[in-house]
Design a protein around this motif. Structure first.
Motif, PDB file in Angstrom:
ATOM      1  N   PHE A  78      38.020  99.135  55.636  1.00  0.00           N
ATOM      2  CA  PHE A  78      37.718  98.366  56.845  1.00  0.00           C
ATOM      3  C   PHE A  78      38.964  98.186  57.697  1.00  0.00           C
ATOM      4  O   PHE A  78      40.101  98.260  57.209  1.00  0.00           O
ATOM      5  N   LYS A  79      38.708  97.905  58.975  1.00  0.00           N
ATOM      6  CA  LYS A  79      39.756  97.603  59.939  1.00  0.00           C
ATOM      7  C   LYS A  79      39.396  96.306  60.660  1.00  0.00           C
ATOM      8  O   LYS A  79      38.231  95.926  60.722  1.00  0.00           O
ATOM      9  N   ASP A  82      35.755  95.062  62.329  1.00  0.00           N
ATOM     10  CA  ASP A  82      34.542  95.547  61.661  1.00  0.00           C
ATOM     11  C   ASP A  82      33.643  94.376  61.268  1.00  0.00           C
ATOM     12  O   ASP A  82      34.128  93.341  60.787  1.00  0.00           O
ATOM     13  N   GLU A  83      32.341  94.535  61.445  1.00  0.00           N
ATOM     14  CA  GLU A  83      31.372  93.543  60.987  1.00  0.00           C
ATOM     15  C   GLU A  83      30.970  93.883  59.548  1.00  0.00           C
ATOM     16  O   GLU A  83      30.541  95.009  59.263  1.00  0.00           O
ATOM     17  N   ARG A 110      29.551  97.360  55.245  1.00  0.00           N
ATOM     18  CA  ARG A 110      29.355  97.174  56.686  1.00  0.00           C
ATOM     19  C   ARG A 110      28.009  96.519  56.949  1.00  0.00           C
ATOM     20  O   ARG A 110      26.991  96.905  56.369  1.00  0.00           O
TER      21      ARG A 110
END
Length: 310
Positions: A78-79, A82-83, A110
């Motif tokens: 993830f970054k 991100d949701e 995600r």
């Protein structure tokens, strides 16, 4: 950050909104800005009695849906921005009833684009429990018969949908006013536990999912066919259970849900395909966590209760 904390065990009134330092992600962790977090029976049980957690003060909550704020060293999944949604490691990873929480990156997946954070926040612990029971433990396959107790509850209503997605014939137990709801989820049969001993209505099932234990767990052995499995979410109390299970040729398992990136990804896929959706009974702002606990403890809710964080 704002968080719901307790300094002692007791009734919902022990829950207070306080201000705490915002955490930072350790290596392998992500920091999530919480948008919504489910409230589960394990939350009010830990609030009242501690159970697996003996530390105070305590911030409850294992369900998380939100936005990645920062990532720790080594995280590649993830970054920021991100949701994501997921379940913090149970039980020691608790703490999502707050504006921010940290957890292992691989406890998350995600968030499906087709649902909002309230829907996503309702899913993780209950959906993972159902998935790990039905898929990982019982390996339910098409054509098998599955009995789900408390089929309108948080775990139960998701278990009905997951079992149907596997092609199972699903039977649920619930009080009569909830039967239409359970049928709307895809259940093939519904039994009113208040008026009927389910053993008189159900036989030859391949799996029983029992969130209740006690007498329900003991009686569930009687409806399993040889080779079947009873998956319970609470410990048994019958000292002769193992002998009875062996005599009937069935297996008994007690499941404690585990944080699981693969399981959360599978849940996300079921949501994206339209096979799984959480029913949200009520939504409360974070500051009203005590009211959410009080509602849950009535035992009369259907589906899930969710806290939102603005």
């Amino acid at each position: 950050m704002r968080a719901i904390t307790q300094d002692t065990h007791g009734t919902p009134e022990v829950l207070k909104q306080t201000v705490m330092p915002r955490p930072a992600p350790a290596p392998g962790q992500i920091l999530v800005a919480v948008r919504a977090a489910g409230v589960n029976p394990t939350d009010w049980k830990h609030r009242a009695a501690g159970l697996f957690l003996d530390r105070l003060p305590l911030v409850l909550g294992w369900d998380v849906s939100g936005v990645v704020e920062a990532v720790g060293f080594g995280v590649t999944l993830f970054k920021p921005g991100d949701e994501v949604f997921g379940m913090l490691p149970y039980p020691q990873g608790v703490g999502s009833h707050a504006e921010y929480v940290t957890g292992p990156a691989r406890a998350f997946a995600r968030k499906p684009a087709g649902i909002d954070h309230v829907q996503a926040g309702a899913l993780p612990l209950a959906a993972l429990t159902a998935y790990q029971a039905i898929v990982d433990t019982a390996a339910v396959r098409a054509g098998q018969r599955v009995l789900i107790h408390a089929a309108a509850g948080g775990v139960g209503h998701l278990a009905v949908q997951i079992a149907k997605s596997r092609g199972a014939h699903v039977i649920g137990t619930a009080s009569a006013p909830k039967h239409d709801f359970i049928r709307s989820l895809g259940a093939d049969e519904v039994v009113d536990y208040r008026t009927t001993d389910f053993r008189d209505a159900v036989q030859d099932v391949d799996m029983v999912l029992d969130p209740l234990s006690g007498d329900t767990r003991a009686r569930s052995l009687d409806v399993l066919r040889p080779g079947g499995v009873l998956v319970s979410l609470l410990p048994g109390t019958d000292p002769d259970e193992a002998a009875k299970a062996e005599a009937r040729g069935v297996r008994v398992e007690t499941l404690l849900v585990e944080a699981d990136h693969g399981g959360m990804s599978a849940v996300a896929d079921l949501v994206a395909s339209g096979a799984l959706r959480a029913h949200v009974e009520a939504v409360f702002p974070l500051a009203d966590a005590a009211e959410a606990h009080a509602l849950g403890e009535t035992g009369r809710t259907t589906g899930k209760i969710v806290l939102t964080v603005s």
